[in-house]
Scaffold this motif. Structure first.
Motif, short mmCIF file in Angstrom:
data_model
loop_
_atom_site.label_atom_id
_atom_site.label_comp_id
_atom_site.label_asym_id
_atom_site.label_seq_id
_atom_site.Cartn_x
_atom_site.Cartn_y
_atom_site.Cartn_z
N ALA A 44 -6.81 10.85 -3.17
CA ALA A 44 -7.37 11.65 -2.58
C ALA A 44 -5.94 12.09 -1.60
O ALA A 44 -6.47 13.41 -1.14
N LEU A 45 -5.66 11.16 -0.78
CA LEU A 45 -4.84 11.46 0.28
C LEU A 45 -3.02 11.89 -0.67
O LEU A 45 -2.17 12.32 0.31
N VAL A 64 -0.39 11.52 -1.90
CA VAL A 64 0.92 10.44 -1.50
C VAL A 64 1.21 10.03 -2.41
O VAL A 64 0.28 9.51 -3.60
N ASP A 65 2.79 10.02 -2.95
CA ASP A 65 2.89 10.06 -3.96
C ASP A 65 2.92 8.11 -4.39
O ASP A 65 2.98 7.49 -5.39
N GLY A 66 2.80 7.05 -3.14
CA GLY A 66 2.67 5.30 -3.65
C GLY A 66 2.48 5.01 -1.59
O GLY A 66 2.06 5.88 -1.03
N PRO A 67 2.30 4.07 -1.63
CA PRO A 67 2.01 3.35 -0.24
C PRO A 67 2.99 3.92 0.45
O PRO A 67 3.99 4.01 0.21
N THR A 68 2.64 4.74 1.60
CA THR A 68 3.46 4.90 2.82
C THR A 68 2.99 4.11 4.49
O THR A 68 2.11 3.33 4.33
N THR A 69 4.42 4.25 5.14
CA THR A 69 3.80 4.40 6.58
C THR A 69 4.43 5.39 7.11
O THR A 69 4.82 5.64 7.35
N ILE A 70 2.98 4.92 8.53
CA ILE A 70 2.67 6.16 8.96
C ILE A 70 3.71 5.50 10.96
O ILE A 70 2.67 4.95 11.14
N PHE A 71 4.43 5.89 11.31
CA PHE A 71 4.56 5.77 13.00
C PHE A 71 4.31 6.88 13.71
O PHE A 71 4.82 7.47 14.01
N HIS A 107 -0.85 1.48 7.80
CA HIS A 107 0.08 1.66 6.47
C HIS A 107 -1.28 1.62 5.46
O HIS A 107 -2.43 1.63 5.71
N ILE A 108 -0.96 2.85 4.99
CA ILE A 108 -2.00 4.04 3.93
C ILE A 108 -1.33 3.22 3.52
O ILE A 108 -0.23 3.34 2.23
N PRO A 109 -2.89 2.83 1.90
CA PRO A 109 -2.60 2.33 0.39
C PRO A 109 -2.41 3.40 -0.46
O PRO A 109 -2.82 4.97 -0.15
N PHE A 110 -2.62 3.18 -2.04
CA PHE A 110 -1.72 4.64 -2.54
C PHE A 110 -3.68 4.83 -3.23
O PHE A 110 -3.90 3.95 -3.42
#
Length: 155
Positions: free
Chosen positions: A75-76, A78-85, A69-72
């Motif tokens: 620096a990354l 990303v558009d918002g909080p995202t989850t990577i599997f 789980h990556i918070p917003f």
């Protein structure tokens, strides 16, 4: 970060088990061996050339499924909080297929690589079967999906 023990492909696909979390029963099928496809840089060992990616198919044993789980974070990018599997797999060291069997899409191996490949979970394609041969010193990989069930990568 979380760890999961199994994952299922959508639309009635295979349920794949992570060998690191699921105990294997001797009288059941081993649902930890999978086919996966990734894009590999043809010039990975030639650092002066720009990367050129081609799709390659691998067979291996699924060891772990990680959910990150990556918070917003700006620096990354990303558009918002995202989850990577992500998945961790040990790849089968394939041996050359005899020409008499090349049309059957059967592959042979005797060992797995020691290092784990970490890939996005969407690279997992399906379960594969295995059959011991040569007194159990080698294995034949039976890919029941055939050549029509392959990933398509877009730029």
């Amino acid at each position: 970060m979380e760890q999961w023990g199994k994952v299922r492909r959508l639309d009635g696909g295979d349920t794949m088990l992570a060998a690191g979390l699921i105990s294997h029963q001797r009288d059941s099928r081993d649902a930890t061996f999978v086919r996966y496809e990734t894009l590999v840089d043809k010039h990975a060992h030639q650092c002066n050339l720009p990367p050129t990616y081609e799709k390659q198919t691998f067979y291996g044993r699924l060891h772990h499924i990680f959910v990150v789980h990556i918070p917003f974070t700006l620096a990354l990018k990303v558009d918002g909080p995202t989850t990577i599997f992500l998945t961790a797999l040990s790849t089968c060291k394939l041996k050359p297929t005899p020409s008499s069997l090349s049309s059957l899409d059967i592959h042979f191996y005797s060992n797995l690589n020691d290092a784990l490949d970490i890939v996005d979970i969407v690279c997992l394609q399906c379960l594969v079967g295995r059959m011991p041969i040569d007194g159990g010193r080698q294995w034949a990989i039976i890919d029941r999906s055939g050549n029509l069930a392959r990933a398509v990568f877009e730029d």
